[in-house]
Design an enzyme around this catalytic site. Structure first.
Site, PDB file in Angstrom:
ATOM      1  N   LYS A 260     -23.636  25.643 -23.897  1.00 43.94           N
ATOM      2  CA  LYS A 260     -24.240  24.848 -22.819  1.00 43.94           C
ATOM      3  C   LYS A 260     -23.425  25.072 -21.552  1.00 43.94           C
ATOM      4  CE  LYS A 260     -24.625  20.684 -20.482  1.00 43.94           C
ATOM      5  NZ  LYS A 260     -24.638  21.493 -19.258  1.00 43.94           N
ATOM      6  N   PRO A 261     -23.962  25.850 -20.596  1.00 38.95           N
ATOM      7  CA  PRO A 261     -23.238  26.026 -19.336  1.00 38.95           C
ATOM      8  C   PRO A 261     -23.339  24.752 -18.494  1.00 38.95           C
ATOM      9  CG  PRO A 261     -25.160  27.501 -19.482  1.00 38.95           C
ATOM     10  CD  PRO A 261     -25.247  26.562 -20.642  1.00 38.95           C
TER      11      PRO A 261
ATOM     12  N   LEU B  46     -16.399  13.339 -36.938  1.00 33.27           N
ATOM     13  CA  LEU B  46     -15.275  14.083 -37.523  1.00 33.27           C
ATOM     14  C   LEU B  46     -15.380  15.581 -37.292  1.00 33.27           C
ATOM     15  CD1 LEU B  46     -14.630  12.119 -40.831  1.00 33.27           C
ATOM     16  CD2 LEU B  46     -13.327  12.055 -38.705  1.00 33.27           C
TER      17      LEU B  46
ATOM     18  N   GLU C 266     -10.161  21.443 -23.086  1.00 31.20           N
ATOM     19  CA  GLU C 266      -9.515  22.047 -21.902  1.00 31.20           C
ATOM     20  C   GLU C 266      -9.963  21.214 -20.716  1.00 31.20           C
ATOM     21  OE1 GLU C 266      -7.400  24.446 -21.971  1.00 31.20           O
ATOM     22  OE2 GLU C 266      -7.742  25.535 -23.834  1.00 31.20           O
TER      23      GLU C 266
ATOM     24  N   GLY D  10      -8.961  18.473 -17.068  1.00 31.78           N
ATOM     25  CA  GLY D  10      -8.544  18.564 -15.667  1.00 31.78           C
ATOM     26  C   GLY D  10      -7.062  18.830 -15.488  1.00 31.78           C
TER      27      GLY D  10
ATOM     28  N   CYS E 282      -8.840  24.538 -12.329  1.00 26.46           N
ATOM     29  CA  CYS E 282      -8.126  23.538 -13.132  1.00 26.46           C
ATOM     30  C   CYS E 282      -6.623  23.759 -13.049  1.00 26.46           C
ATOM     31  CB  CYS E 282      -8.598  23.623 -14.579  1.00 26.46           C
ATOM     32  SG  CYS E 282      -8.421  25.264 -15.290  1.00 26.46           S
TER      33      CYS E 282
ATOM     34  N   GLU F 138      -7.297  14.418  -9.348  1.00 25.44           N
ATOM     35  CA  GLU F 138      -7.694  15.818  -9.195  1.00 25.44           C
ATOM     36  C   GLU F 138      -8.736  15.921  -8.077  1.00 25.44           C
ATOM     37  OE1 GLU F 138     -10.035  17.511 -12.391  1.00 25.44           O
ATOM     38  OE2 GLU F 138      -8.936  19.394 -12.268  1.00 25.44           O
TER      39      GLU F 138
ATOM     40  N   LYS G  70      -0.873  16.008 -22.275  1.00 21.50           N
ATOM     41  CA  LYS G  70      -1.263  14.710 -21.712  1.00 21.50           C
ATOM     42  C   LYS G  70      -2.790  14.689 -21.485  1.00 21.50           C
ATOM     43  CE  LYS G  70       1.815  14.395 -18.247  1.00 21.50           C
ATOM     44  NZ  LYS G  70       2.729  13.807 -17.249  1.00 21.50           N
TER      45      LYS G  70
ATOM     46  N   GLY H 109      -5.641  17.695 -21.986  1.00 19.73           N
ATOM     47  CA  GLY H 109      -6.314  18.137 -23.203  1.00 19.73           C
ATOM     48  C   GLY H 109      -5.383  18.646 -24.280  1.00 19.73           C
TER      49      GLY H 109
END
Ligand code: NAD
Length: 496
Positions: free
Chosen positions: A178-179, A247, A253, A255, A287, A389, A459, A462
């Site tokens: 999914k872009p 689960l 990945e 900010g 990022c 950010e 942190k 991610g």
């Protein structure tokens, strides 16, 4: 003006209309013109895509191919990316507003390298023999995790999808991709290149649409075995919690808000180049950007003076001009966010050293979402402009006195993706690199990246790693096999 045919979803090796028949416009951020329309997929399309990926995984040839054969196909993907570089550059530039030079040198080339790296990785997945004190032969196998739901953001559509899909395919997984909501062009183009390279139908499926519809359905789908997510910390937190309910293993990945430390003993000329690169690269929509500059006090005035002179000279303009370094923001919502943060800085009494406004553009570019590279001083380290950010070409500058203070200031945000430092003191370089809370630290430069170097966050940035051999681990799992080897008569003790 460039326009494309209306886009289609790519499911089970075929282009198709979304079940809802709904579409959205895809706009060029450089001048606001409509490039094409994209299908707005929903849960029904995700169902179809997951069913195709499931079949391809459970019954199809891809997971069962010899790793070397998978590697051959992935090598062909890399070659096709280079062969179709012009088309990919054009798509990435019109979709995201990327300067063509950046799109060619960084996005397209990195995507090709990702597939080459994946091709090599495919052949390295193996297990290990474990010697245990019972009569047995014990070993581990690494097997693919299954169907991967890959969710990617708007800022590097081609690179980030190639990173995930390359590694997942190397492992023998199948994928539903999914872009981002408004940057679908390269993903749908790549689906066809993958097919042309020999990736069997159903192995890679692309469903475009909104996060609320397509993303959410993918997170919750029982047929999806793993979620590989790249995006903001806020959405990542939500995605991880939904995946947690089911689960499903996840890689996150998220900010970043990197600190860039310049010590008084640094080589100033090289530090300035890196500082500017770290906050204007990809119009600051990066990022791993370094938007928080921390300068040791004796160098502060000199460095700010150099930035005041140099930053306005960074070429901002038409992304189709090969000389352009900074193109438009990827869209209106991104531009507005940057404007809000700069307004907040002003309201807090900050000094805008340069930028702080939209540049005046001529002709159709006047409709573009451009923002001038901006340097801000005199903000409290607690300001939201420093802590959050901003995700645009905005640099805040703070002073520090001691090494310990620099490290404490650098680590004083919730993020931990990238950081960097400039010093000529080798011992300090290693000491500070070890103390910075980040998944990657650069010394005397910024954004040195390669598919062989793992990256990921700590942190709120991610967990899990992409790139490097670590990326293969995240798409495989370990299985232990223990074969009983009872000693044969007259052979007591053998095999122990
Ligand atoms: P975003 O979080 O808004 O969107 C990312 C993806 O999540 C998109 O595909 C979006 O449609 C999807 N999504 C949205 N809501 C969802 C939901 N409810 N369920 C499932 N999916 C959903 O991020 P963005 O604005 O596209 O990208 C910018 C962000 O991505 C920045 O924070 C940036 O730092 C981060 N990013 C991180 C990395 C990294 O490697 N750590 C790389 C690039 C970008």
């Amino acid at each position: 003006m460039l326009t494309y045919e209306d886009l289609q979803l790519f499911i089970d090796g075929r282009s198709r209309e979304p079940a809802s028949r709904r579409r959205a416009d895809v706009l060029d951020p450089a001048d606001g013109h409509r490039i094409t329309t994209m299908p707005l997929g929903d849960a029904a399309d995700v169902d179809a895509a997951v069913a195709a990926a499931r079949r391809a995984f459970d019954e199809g040839p891809w997971p069962r191919l010899a790793p070397r054969e998978r590697g051959r196909v992935l090598t062909r993907v890399a070659a096709l990316i280079r062969e179709h570089a012009d088309e990919l550059v054009e798509r990435e530039s019109h979709d995201v507003g990327k300067p063509v030079t950046l799109a060619r040198v960084v996005d397209v080339e990195t995507a090709a390298q990702q597939y080459e790296h994946a091709a090599a990785l495919a052949q390295t997945s193996d297990g290990a023999v474990r010697h245990i004190p019972i009569p047995s032969f014990a070993y581990t196998l690494r097997e693919p995790v299954g169907v991967v739901g890959a969710i990617t953001p708007f800022n590097f559509p081609l690179i980030l999808s190639s990173t995930k899909i390359g590694a997942a395919l190397a492992a023998g997984c199948t994928v539903v991709h999914k872009p981002a909501d408004d940057t679908p062009l390269s993903a749908l183009f790549m689906a066809k290149l993958l097919q042309q390279a020999g990736v069997p139908d159903g192995v890679v499926n692309v469903v475009t649409g909104t996060g609320a519809d397509v993303g959410e359905a993918l997170l919750r789908h029982r047929g999806v075995d793993k979620i590989a997510f790249t995006g903001s910390t806020a959405i990542g937190r939500h995605a991880a919690s939904v995946a947690g309910e089911h689960l499903k293993p996840v890689t996150m990945e998220l900010g970043g808000n990197g600190a860039h430390l310049v010590f008084a003993d640094a080589d100033v000329e090289s530090a300035v180049g890196a500082v500017i690169k770290a906050f204007v690269f990809n119009t600051g929509q990066f990022c791993m950007a370094g938007p928080r500059l921390l300068v040791q006090r004796p160098l502060l005035e000199t460095l700010v003076g150099i930035l005041e002179q140099a930053v306005p000279g960074v070429p901002v303009g038409d992304p189709r001009d090969p000389a352009t370094v900074v193109g438009p923001m990827a869209g209106d919502r991104h531009l507005k966010k940057v404007e809000e943060y700069v307004a907040l800085a002003r309201s807090e009494g900050a000094r805008i050293v340069c930028g702080g406004e939209r540049p005046r553009m001529a002709g159709p570019l006047a409709e573009g979402t451009f923002y001038s590279p901006t340097v801000i001083t005199d903000l409290s380290p607690d300001s939201r402009v420093v802590q959050e950010e901003v995700f645009g070409p905005v640099l805040t500058v703070q002073a520090f006195d001691t090494e310990a203070e620099a490290v404490a200031m650098a680590n004083a945000t919730p993020y931990g993706l990238a950081a960097g430092l400039h010093t000529t003191d080798l011992a300090r370089a290693h000491r500070v690199a070890a103390a910075l809370q980040a998944g990657i630290v650069w010394v005397n430069d910024w954004a040195l990246l390669d598919p062989a170097i793992p990256f990921g966050g700590v942190k709120q940035s991610g967990f899990g790693r992409e790139y490097g051999p670590e990326s293969l681990e995240s798409y495989t799992r370990s299985k232990s096999v223990v074969v009983a080897m009872p000693p044969q008569a007259g052979d007591e003790g053998a095999g122990r």
